[in-house]
Design an enzyme around this catalytic site. Structure first.
Site: not given
Ligand code: AHR
Length: 505
Positions: A176, A308
């Site tokens: 991220e 994820e």
């Protein structure tokens, strides 16, 4: 009242390979996933092997889990691997600033993680630190893990008790990067990913799939920049190899009001259907990323990885909100069933997916309470679906079936996917109606088939879950099914997930 649905499956027409890695897992240093989850320590009264909890290992082995991502998540971009090697008592303590702001002792580090992967029979997916690390630190971690000669890092590994190098097939280049991984722009990160990847070498036999940290949900611009930067790499074109072999994206599910805002086991029918509509939207998101990737990489050299995914409810009352511990209901199981149907459909480009997270965090397989352990409804979906791993897609055409209007769109209430492997076929059926049965009739074409087993997972309501008082409340049971003259008929109960196993002639 009973709804009805009709479908066709061509048993003799196979599609793309469904990578087993779509059934991957994720274990972060977050809450009770590692500590008080996988890791209890060698002195624990809970049965363990070298500190790793054995009932968890046994339960996960039954899922054939193909890979495990570690150490984060956000934690990965604060993790310095040298803190987690050497004698445990002399490892430094560190603050886990992302998750609960707790102090951890680094007792679970590189050797313990690789030991866990060995016990599970799973491939390692190590996520390196781009946000607060250095290129050299990452390059040396790869060398430490995978190099066999007497290089400095291989020697250091030997000093810490491991002679042979490990195989590490998957390597994450940060996480991220648009957020907790460094708040970078796509263009800046793409250059960083290329630079870091260049120094993550293939040592000996080891071949890394380097995974660039990808988009938040449908941020297609992020993927576009990653792909453009990858394909316009001058030196890489000269060498004929790409610095990273995959790009990722993350997608968490909720009923529309955002992650971390709703209760896990107390919700209305409206919230239930809205959750399913949000999950179904990942199909659009994946199509979007694939369209971008196809335009830069028509020969499918780069994989798309959803490393994820899963539900994100608010933490259970009385638990540390930073630990993301949530209950897991029939709704979560159906969320998993829907995801897998969609993942299977995109198996050409989608090469890996990792549910967040395996133990005690978010949409977990296993919840522990001291010495006790509970298998969640989601666990059972992974078990019932494991036959899709490394199988070939079979295209299932749903001709008609019930729908429900959710926020102005029709949500199909029956979802299905099918695959074939070793002379068998596996059909997965997710039925979303909260209150009505559905009689499904499937025309099986192209090959003869015999019914081997049919199972269903459901509860009395969408909010049912397993706990230590009733660990088997939501568990697979036999399902009545008929196969006559090539037509398979089955009645799916409300809010259920079913699998049907066939032997092909
Ligand atoms: O899975 C929990 C967190 O969600 C991960 O650490 C992060 O990557 C994401 O935002």
């Amino acid at each position: 009242m009973t709804a009805s649905a009709r479908a066709i499956i061509d048993l003799d027409v196979t599609g793309h390979h469904i990578s087993r890695h779509l059934y991957g897992h994720f274990a972060e240093h977050l809450g009770r996933c590692i500590y008080d989850g996988f890791w209890v320590g060698e002195d624990s009264t809970i049965p363990n092997e070298r500190g790793i909890r054995l009932d968890i290992v046994e339960a996960l082995r039954a899922l054939d889990i193909p890979n495990l991502r570690w150490p984060g998540g956000c934690f990965a971009d604060t993790y310095h691997w040298r803190d987690g090697i050497g004698p445990r008592e002399s490892r430094p303590r560190i603050a886990n600033t992302n998750w609960g702001d707790v102090v951890e002792n680094n007792h679970f580090g590189t050797h313990e993680f690789m030991d866990l992967c060995d016990l599970l029979g799973a491939d390692a997916y190590v996520n390196g630190n781009v946000g607060s690390g250095t290129v050299q630190e990452m390059a040396e971690w790869v060398e430490y893990l995978t190099r066999g000669d007497d290089s400095p890092m291989a020697q250091l590994r030997r000093e810490n008790g491991r002679d042979e190098p490990w195989l590490v097939p998957f390597w994450g280049l940060g996480n991220e990067a648009w957020g907790c991984g460094g708040n970078m722009s796509a263009a800046h990160y793409a250059e960083e990913a290329r630079r870091y990847a260049t120094f993550c070498h293939n040592h000996g036999e080891n071949r890394l799939v380097r995974i660039a940290a990808g988009a938040h949900e449908d941020d297609l611009e992020w993927t576009r920049v990653l792909m453009k930067t990858l394909m316009e790499c001058h030196g890489c074109t000269l060498w004929g190899s790409l610095p990273y072999q995959a790009v990722s994206f993350h997608y968490y599910s909720h009923s529309g009001s955002g992650a971390n805002t709703e209760e896990a086991a107390s919700f209305s029918d409206a919230q239930y259907y809205e959750t399913m509509a949000h999950v179904a939207d990942i199909d659009r998101v994946i199509r979007g990323h694939i369209a971008v990737m196809d335009s830069y990489d028509p020969h499918n050299r780069v994989g798309l990885v959803c490393d994820e995914w899963g539900t994100w409810w608010s933490a259970e009352e009385g638990t540390n909100p930073g630990f993301l511990f949530q209950q897991n209901t029939v709704r979560d199981a159906l969320v998993a069933g829907l995801h897998f149907d969609i993942f299977h459909r995109h198996a050409r480009r989608l090469t890996m997916a990792n549910i967040a997270q395996t133990v005690n965090v978010l949409q977990a397989m296993i919840l522990t309470d001291g010495e006790q352990m509970v298998l969640t409804p989601t666990y059972h979906v992974f078990e019932m679906n494991k036959g899709h791993q490394d199988a070939q897609q079979l295209v299932a055409h749903l001709l008609e079936g019930p729908v429900r209007g959710v926020r102005g769109e029709d949500l199909p209430l029956v979802s299905m996917s099918a695959s074939t492997k070793d002379g068998k076929a596996l059909l997965s059926l997710t039925h979303l109606s909260a209150d009505v049965d559905c009689e499904l009739s499937i025309d099986l074409r192209g090959r003869g088939a015999a019914l081997t087993r049919a199972r269903v997972l459901t509860g009395e309501s969408t909010t049912d879950f397993n706990d230590t008082d009733r660990p088997g409340r939501v568990a697979p049971r036999p399902l009545e099914a008929r196969l006559e003259g090539g037509t398979l008929t089955v009645t799916l109960p409300p809010h259920s997930f079913a699998t049907i196993e066939l032997t092909l002639a």
